[in-house]
Design a protein around this motif. Structure first.
Motif, PDB file in Angstrom:
ATOM      1  N   VAL A  37      47.365  38.117  42.256  1.00 43.24           N
ATOM      2  CA  VAL A  37      48.786  37.760  42.230  1.00 43.24           C
ATOM      3  C   VAL A  37      49.184  36.703  43.265  1.00 43.24           C
ATOM      4  O   VAL A  37      49.852  35.724  42.925  1.00 43.24           O
ATOM      5  CB  VAL A  37      49.661  39.032  42.342  1.00 43.24           C
ATOM      6  N   PRO A  38      48.777  36.805  44.543  1.00 40.26           N
ATOM      7  CA  PRO A  38      49.184  35.791  45.512  1.00 40.26           C
ATOM      8  C   PRO A  38      48.630  34.392  45.225  1.00 40.26           C
ATOM      9  O   PRO A  38      49.128  33.409  45.755  1.00 40.26           O
ATOM     10  CB  PRO A  38      48.636  36.309  46.847  1.00 40.26           C
ATOM     11  N   PHE A  39      47.603  34.308  44.364  1.00 38.40           N
ATOM     12  CA  PHE A  39      46.969  33.025  44.075  1.00 38.40           C
ATOM     13  C   PHE A  39      47.371  32.460  42.714  1.00 38.40           C
ATOM     14  O   PHE A  39      46.874  31.421  42.293  1.00 38.40           O
ATOM     15  CB  PHE A  39      45.444  33.176  44.131  1.00 38.40           C
ATOM     16  N   ALA A  40      48.267  33.129  42.007  1.00 38.63           N
ATOM     17  CA  ALA A  40      48.665  32.722  40.662  1.00 38.63           C
ATOM     18  C   ALA A  40      49.654  31.561  40.733  1.00 38.63           C
ATOM     19  O   ALA A  40      50.854  31.747  40.749  1.00 38.63           O
ATOM     20  CB  ALA A  40      49.262  33.905  39.909  1.00 38.63           C
ATOM     21  N   ASP A  41      49.120  30.338  40.764  1.00 34.84           N
ATOM     22  CA  ASP A  41      49.959  29.148  40.751  1.00 34.84           C
ATOM     23  C   ASP A  41      49.736  28.403  39.424  1.00 34.84           C
ATOM     24  O   ASP A  41      49.000  28.868  38.561  1.00 34.84           O
ATOM     25  CB  ASP A  41      49.672  28.259  41.971  1.00 34.84           C
ATOM     26  N   GLU A  42      50.355  27.266  39.244  1.00 40.15           N
ATOM     27  CA  GLU A  42      50.219  26.507  37.996  1.00 40.15           C
ATOM     28  C   GLU A  42      48.771  26.102  37.726  1.00 40.15           C
ATOM     29  O   GLU A  42      48.315  26.127  36.591  1.00 40.15           O
ATOM     30  CB  GLU A  42      51.112  25.265  38.022  1.00 40.15           C
ATOM     31  N   ASP A  43      48.033  25.723  38.786  1.00 40.64           N
ATOM     32  CA  ASP A  43      46.626  25.355  38.609  1.00 40.64           C
ATOM     33  C   ASP A  43      45.829  26.519  38.035  1.00 40.64           C
ATOM     34  O   ASP A  43      45.023  26.347  37.123  1.00 40.64           O
ATOM     35  CB  ASP A  43      45.992  24.941  39.941  1.00 40.64           C
ATOM     36  N   LEU A  44      46.034  27.702  38.584  1.00 38.01           N
ATOM     37  CA  LEU A  44      45.307  28.877  38.114  1.00 38.01           C
ATOM     38  C   LEU A  44      45.695  29.201  36.683  1.00 38.01           C
ATOM     39  O   LEU A  44      44.829  29.513  35.861  1.00 38.01           O
ATOM     40  CB  LEU A  44      45.576  30.077  39.018  1.00 38.01           C
ATOM     41  N   ASN A  45      46.967  29.117  36.363  1.00 41.32           N
ATOM     42  CA  ASN A  45      47.406  29.404  34.993  1.00 41.32           C
ATOM     43  C   ASN A  45      46.733  28.489  33.979  1.00 41.32           C
ATOM     44  O   ASN A  45      46.411  28.912  32.871  1.00 41.32           O
ATOM     45  CB  ASN A  45      48.926  29.298  34.888  1.00 41.32           C
ATOM     46  N   ARG A  46      46.482  27.250  34.342  1.00 37.35           N
ATOM     47  CA  ARG A  46      45.787  26.332  33.437  1.00 37.35           C
ATOM     48  C   ARG A  46      44.330  26.704  33.246  1.00 37.35           C
ATOM     49  O   ARG A  46      43.724  26.368  32.240  1.00 37.35           O
ATOM     50  CB  ARG A  46      45.903  24.905  33.956  1.00 37.35           C
ATOM     51  N   SER A  91      33.301  22.134  38.756  1.00 39.25           N
ATOM     52  CA  SER A  91      33.858  22.832  39.907  1.00 39.25           C
ATOM     53  C   SER A  91      35.157  22.150  40.311  1.00 39.25           C
ATOM     54  O   SER A  91      35.236  20.927  40.334  1.00 39.25           O
ATOM     55  CB  SER A  91      32.859  22.789  41.067  1.00 39.25           C
ATOM     56  N   ARG A  92      36.166  22.959  40.613  1.00 38.35           N
ATOM     57  CA  ARG A  92      37.437  22.438  41.117  1.00 38.35           C
ATOM     58  C   ARG A  92      38.118  23.539  41.906  1.00 38.35           C
ATOM     59  O   ARG A  92      37.718  24.691  41.853  1.00 38.35           O
ATOM     60  CB  ARG A  92      38.309  21.919  39.991  1.00 38.35           C
ATOM     61  N   THR A  93      39.151  23.187  42.618  1.00 35.21           N
ATOM     62  CA  THR A  93      39.886  24.146  43.440  1.00 35.21           C
ATOM     63  C   THR A  93      41.369  24.045  43.104  1.00 35.21           C
ATOM     64  O   THR A  93      41.907  22.945  42.981  1.00 35.21           O
ATOM     65  CB  THR A  93      39.675  23.846  44.943  1.00 35.21           C
ATOM     66  N   THR A  94      42.027  25.194  42.964  1.00 30.11           N
ATOM     67  CA  THR A  94      43.461  25.200  42.699  1.00 30.11           C
ATOM     68  C   THR A  94      44.221  24.968  43.998  1.00 30.11           C
ATOM     69  O   THR A  94      43.657  25.070  45.091  1.00 30.11           O
ATOM     70  CB  THR A  94      43.913  26.540  42.082  1.00 30.11           C
ATOM     71  N   GLY A  95      45.501  24.708  43.882  1.00 35.35           N
ATOM     72  CA  GLY A  95      46.333  24.495  45.054  1.00 35.35           C
ATOM     73  C   GLY A  95      46.422  25.709  45.960  1.00 35.35           C
ATOM     74  O   GLY A  95      46.655  25.589  47.163  1.00 35.35           O
ATOM     75  N   SER A  96      46.197  26.905  45.403  1.00 34.73           N
ATOM     76  CA  SER A  96      46.259  28.127  46.213  1.00 34.73           C
ATOM     77  C   SER A  96      44.908  28.521  46.792  1.00 34.73           C
ATOM     78  O   SER A  96      44.779  29.556  47.425  1.00 34.73           O
ATOM     79  CB  SER A  96      46.824  29.284  45.389  1.00 34.73           C
ATOM     80  N   GLY A  97      43.881  27.688  46.559  1.00 34.90           N
ATOM     81  CA  GLY A  97      42.573  27.936  47.158  1.00 34.90           C
ATOM     82  C   GLY A  97      41.581  28.676  46.295  1.00 34.90           C
ATOM     83  O   GLY A  97      40.510  29.049  46.768  1.00 34.90           O
ATOM     84  N   VAL A  98      41.888  28.903  45.030  1.00 35.90           N
ATOM     85  CA  VAL A  98      40.944  29.552  44.126  1.00 35.90           C
ATOM     86  C   VAL A  98      39.915  28.507  43.686  1.00 35.90           C
ATOM     87  O   VAL A  98      40.282  27.438  43.189  1.00 35.90           O
ATOM     88  CB  VAL A  98      41.655  30.157  42.899  1.00 35.90           C
ATOM     89  N   ALA A  99      38.631  28.814  43.883  1.00 37.80           N
ATOM     90  CA  ALA A  99      37.560  27.929  43.445  1.00 37.80           C
ATOM     91  C   ALA A  99      37.188  28.291  42.008  1.00 37.80           C
ATOM     92  O   ALA A  99      36.922  29.455  41.709  1.00 37.80           O
ATOM     93  CB  ALA A  99      36.343  28.069  44.348  1.00 37.80           C
ATOM     94  N   VAL A 100      37.220  27.311  41.118  1.00 39.65           N
ATOM     95  CA  VAL A 100      36.907  27.529  39.709  1.00 39.65           C
ATOM     96  C   VAL A 100      35.576  26.848  39.423  1.00 39.65           C
ATOM     97  O   VAL A 100      35.474  25.625  39.471  1.00 39.65           O
ATOM     98  CB  VAL A 100      38.011  26.962  38.790  1.00 39.65           C
ATOM     99  N   HIS A 101      34.540  27.676  39.160  1.00 38.56           N
ATOM    100  CA  HIS A 101      33.196  27.160  38.910  1.00 38.56           C
ATOM    101  C   HIS A 101      32.784  27.494  37.480  1.00 38.56           C
ATOM    102  O   HIS A 101      33.004  28.613  37.020  1.00 38.56           O
ATOM    103  CB  HIS A 101      32.174  27.784  39.858  1.00 38.56           C
ATOM    104  N   THR A 102      32.156  26.554  36.800  1.00 40.89           N
ATOM    105  CA  THR A 102      31.615  26.797  35.468  1.00 40.89           C
ATOM    106  C   THR A 102      30.104  26.638  35.550  1.00 40.89           C
ATOM    107  O   THR A 102      29.605  25.600  35.991  1.00 40.89           O
ATOM    108  CB  THR A 102      32.196  25.812  34.444  1.00 40.89           C
ATOM    109  N   TYR A 103      29.397  27.697  35.158  1.00 37.66           N
ATOM    110  CA  TYR A 103      27.937  27.721  35.212  1.00 37.66           C
ATOM    111  C   TYR A 103      27.360  27.998  33.837  1.00 37.66           C
ATOM    112  O   TYR A 103      27.991  28.638  33.002  1.00 37.66           O
ATOM    113  CB  TYR A 103      27.454  28.845  36.132  1.00 37.66           C
ATOM    114  N   ARG A 104      26.119  27.539  33.632  1.00 39.87           N
ATOM    115  CA  ARG A 104      25.335  27.890  32.451  1.00 39.87           C
ATOM    116  C   ARG A 104      24.011  28.476  32.924  1.00 39.87           C
ATOM    117  O   ARG A 104      23.441  27.996  33.907  1.00 39.87           O
ATOM    118  CB  ARG A 104      25.061  26.673  31.580  1.00 39.87           C
TER     119      ARG A 104
END
Length: 114
Positions: A37-46, A91-104
């Motif tokens: 919840v504290p990290f749910a910003d627009e970047d994360l929603n996307r 790999s990218r990072t949201t404005g709230s600091g969530v790291a989004v990684h895609t792996y295969r």
């Protein structure tokens, strides 16, 4: 043929249990639900997508790593699973600091020494 993608919300320590709320999964007395919840910003929603659950058939892993360590809880890859390596696709990072990684998956690990 459609590819299966696993999307997981996890902590730096690998915990996937109850990201959305304290009543989501209190198994084992887990009292840290709702950390997303504290990290749910627009970047994360996307970045959020539906999790498709078919054991062992995932061709892609999308991991949303929250900058939190809880010390306990259910893990994405529990002990005793097969050793596997992964190739980072994105790999990218949201404005709230969530790291989004895609792996295969990339096969079995290779070990060595220095």
């Amino acid at each position: 043929m459609a590819e299966l993608t696993l999307t997981a919300f996890l902590t730096l320590g690998g915990v996937v249990q109850a990201p959305g709320g304290p009543r989501e999964d209190p198994a084992g007395g887990f009292g840290f639900g709702g950390r997303l919840v504290p990290f749910a910003d627009e970047d994360l929603n996307r970045c959020m997508t539906e999790v498709v659950d078919r054991a062992g058939a995932f061709l892609e892993y999308r991991l949303l790593v929250h900058p939190v360590v809880l010390g306990r809880g259910k893990r994405l890859f529990p002990a005793g699973g097969p050793p596997t390596t992964f190739r980072l696709e994105d790999s990218r990072t949201t404005g709230s600091g969530v790291a989004v990684h895609t792996y295969r998956p990339a096969g079995r690990p290779v070990f060595g020494s220095f």
